[in-house]
Design a protein around this motif. Sequence first.
Motif, PDB file in Angstrom:
ATOM      1  N   MET A 195       1.319  -1.407  -0.066  1.00 41.38           N
ATOM      2  CA  MET A 195       0.168   0.087  -0.363  1.00 41.38           C
ATOM      3  C   MET A 195       0.935   1.433  -0.088  1.00 41.38           C
ATOM      4  SD  MET A 195      -3.604  -1.254   2.113  1.00 41.38           S
ATOM      5  CE  MET A 195      -2.723  -1.370   3.761  1.00 41.38           C
ATOM      6  N   MET A 196       1.554   1.078   0.720  1.00 42.61           N
ATOM      7  CA  MET A 196       3.057   1.764   0.493  1.00 42.61           C
ATOM      8  C   MET A 196       3.790   2.842  -0.589  1.00 42.61           C
ATOM      9  SD  MET A 196       4.240   2.352   4.736  1.00 42.61           S
ATOM     10  CE  MET A 196       5.139   1.031   4.825  1.00 42.61           C
ATOM     11  N   ASP A 197       4.547   1.417  -1.018  1.00 45.38           N
ATOM     12  CA  ASP A 197       4.448   1.320  -2.704  1.00 45.38           C
ATOM     13  C   ASP A 197       3.723   2.858  -4.285  1.00 45.38           C
ATOM     14  OD1 ASP A 197       6.780   0.616  -1.180  1.00 45.38           O
ATOM     15  OD2 ASP A 197       7.070  -1.293  -2.915  1.00 45.38           O
ATOM     16  N   ASN A 198       2.364   1.535  -3.592  1.00 47.60           N
ATOM     17  CA  ASN A 198       1.337   1.797  -4.241  1.00 47.60           C
ATOM     18  C   ASN A 198       0.944   3.268  -4.402  1.00 47.60           C
ATOM     19  OD1 ASN A 198       1.225   0.118  -5.808  1.00 47.60           O
ATOM     20  ND2 ASN A 198      -1.001  -1.135  -4.140  1.00 47.60           N
TER      21      ASN A 198
ATOM     22  N   GLU B   3       5.114   5.835  16.627  1.00 51.23           N
ATOM     23  CA  GLU B   3       6.153   5.459  16.236  1.00 51.23           C
ATOM     24  C   GLU B   3       5.551   5.454  15.091  1.00 51.23           C
ATOM     25  OE1 GLU B   3      10.244   2.565  16.624  1.00 51.23           O
ATOM     26  OE2 GLU B   3       8.890   3.102  18.751  1.00 51.23           O
ATOM     27  N   TRP B   4       5.068   3.970  14.282  1.00 48.71           N
ATOM     28  CA  TRP B   4       5.099   3.993  13.013  1.00 48.71           C
ATOM     29  C   TRP B   4       4.839   4.723  12.284  1.00 48.71           C
ATOM     30  CZ3 TRP B   4       1.732   3.004   9.620  1.00 48.71           C
ATOM     31  CH2 TRP B   4       1.733   2.878   8.355  1.00 48.71           C
ATOM     32  N   LEU B   5       3.872   5.352  12.744  1.00 45.10           N
ATOM     33  CA  LEU B   5       3.818   6.505  11.714  1.00 45.10           C
ATOM     34  C   LEU B   5       4.538   8.039  11.591  1.00 45.10           C
ATOM     35  CD1 LEU B   5       0.171   7.354  13.929  1.00 45.10           C
ATOM     36  CD2 LEU B   5      -0.177   7.384  11.371  1.00 45.10           C
ATOM     37  N   GLU B   6       5.202   8.173  12.773  1.00 40.69           N
ATOM     38  CA  GLU B   6       6.708   9.340  12.394  1.00 40.69           C
ATOM     39  C   GLU B   6       7.148   8.219  11.190  1.00 40.69           C
ATOM     40  OE1 GLU B   6       7.697   9.883  16.229  1.00 40.69           O
ATOM     41  OE2 GLU B   6       6.026  11.554  16.712  1.00 40.69           O
ATOM     42  N   ASN B   7       7.137   7.173  11.520  1.00 39.09           N
ATOM     43  CA  ASN B   7       8.807   6.415  10.610  1.00 39.09           C
ATOM     44  C   ASN B   7       8.083   6.228   9.378  1.00 39.09           C
ATOM     45  OD1 ASN B   7      10.594   6.904  12.780  1.00 39.09           O
ATOM     46  ND2 ASN B   7      10.223   4.920  13.528  1.00 39.09           N
ATOM     47  N   ASN B   8       6.882   6.031   9.312  1.00 37.84           N
ATOM     48  CA  ASN B   8       6.335   5.750   7.911  1.00 37.84           C
ATOM     49  C   ASN B   8       5.521   6.086   7.419  1.00 37.84           C
ATOM     50  OD1 ASN B   8       7.271   2.654   7.645  1.00 37.84           O
ATOM     51  ND2 ASN B   8       7.020   2.550   9.758  1.00 37.84           N
TER      52      ASN B   8
ATOM     53  N   ALA C   6       3.968   9.375   7.737  1.00 38.65           N
ATOM     54  CA  ALA C   6       4.376  10.487   7.853  1.00 38.65           C
ATOM     55  C   ALA C   6       5.221  11.038   6.225  1.00 38.65           C
ATOM     56  CB  ALA C   6       5.254  11.322   8.755  1.00 38.65           C
ATOM     57  N   LYS C   7       5.928   9.838   6.237  1.00 41.59           N
ATOM     58  CA  LYS C   7       7.067  10.004   4.716  1.00 41.59           C
ATOM     59  C   LYS C   7       6.494   9.832   3.428  1.00 41.59           C
ATOM     60  CE  LYS C   7      10.834   8.374   7.756  1.00 41.59           C
ATOM     61  NZ  LYS C   7      11.459   7.273   7.811  1.00 41.59           N
ATOM     62  N   LEU C   8       4.732   9.414   3.556  1.00 43.84           N
ATOM     63  CA  LEU C   8       4.381   9.239   2.777  1.00 43.84           C
ATOM     64  C   LEU C   8       3.856  10.708   1.657  1.00 43.84           C
ATOM     65  CD1 LEU C   8       1.524   5.876   3.111  1.00 43.84           C
ATOM     66  CD2 LEU C   8       3.620   6.426   1.815  1.00 43.84           C
ATOM     67  N   PRO C   9       3.919  11.579   0.203  1.00 44.14           N
ATOM     68  CA  PRO C   9       3.986  11.966  -0.184  1.00 44.14           C
ATOM     69  C   PRO C   9       2.587  12.599   0.187  1.00 44.14           C
ATOM     70  CG  PRO C   9       4.380  10.222  -1.548  1.00 44.14           C
ATOM     71  CD  PRO C   9       3.896   9.462  -0.365  1.00 44.14           C
TER      72      PRO C   9
END
Length: 175
Positions: A42-45, A70-75, A77-80
């Motif tokens: 899902m993140m790649d898509n 922690e997951w939100l910050e590390n993953n 939050a980095k989604l465009p």
Amino acid sequence: MMPNVWVISDTHFNHAAILTFKDYAGKPPRVFDSVDHMNECMMDNWVDCVAPNDTIFHLGDVLFGVDKVEWLENNFAKLPGKKHLILGNHDNPKFLAPFFKSISLWKDMSDVGLLLSHTPQHESTLAESHRFGTGPILNVHGHIHSNPSPEGPYKCVCVEQTDFKPVNLDELIAT
């Protein structure tokens, strides 16, 4: 019309048990090797579709599990994209607020004939001319996963129905 606006719903990031759920026909709608595989897909898509200056509306049920912040910050939050949340029944704004530009119960986009919500809204709500004018309104929603939307002006954008990808609003309006 709005080439840089996207919608997605019911990602359920980190929700391992969702991999065991069955749809109304008794089939698993999420066939992944693991929750990490599901999250990565899902993140790649998301990254493949959404550009940094695009707007994306998440129609609820973002994630499950421990270490949410922690997951939100590390993953997440980095989604465009400029992220906006329409609250789902499993969302806690206490954890999610820092990761979204806005949080609301629904988004009135009647100027382009849309109402964004987590759950399908009753057709009498969609017919409220004092709220949405006299034009037809398409209710873009989530919540029902792989089950069919009600008959009428509804479009489900749960990831199970969008090949686990965000949907462009222009493409959605055209269908």
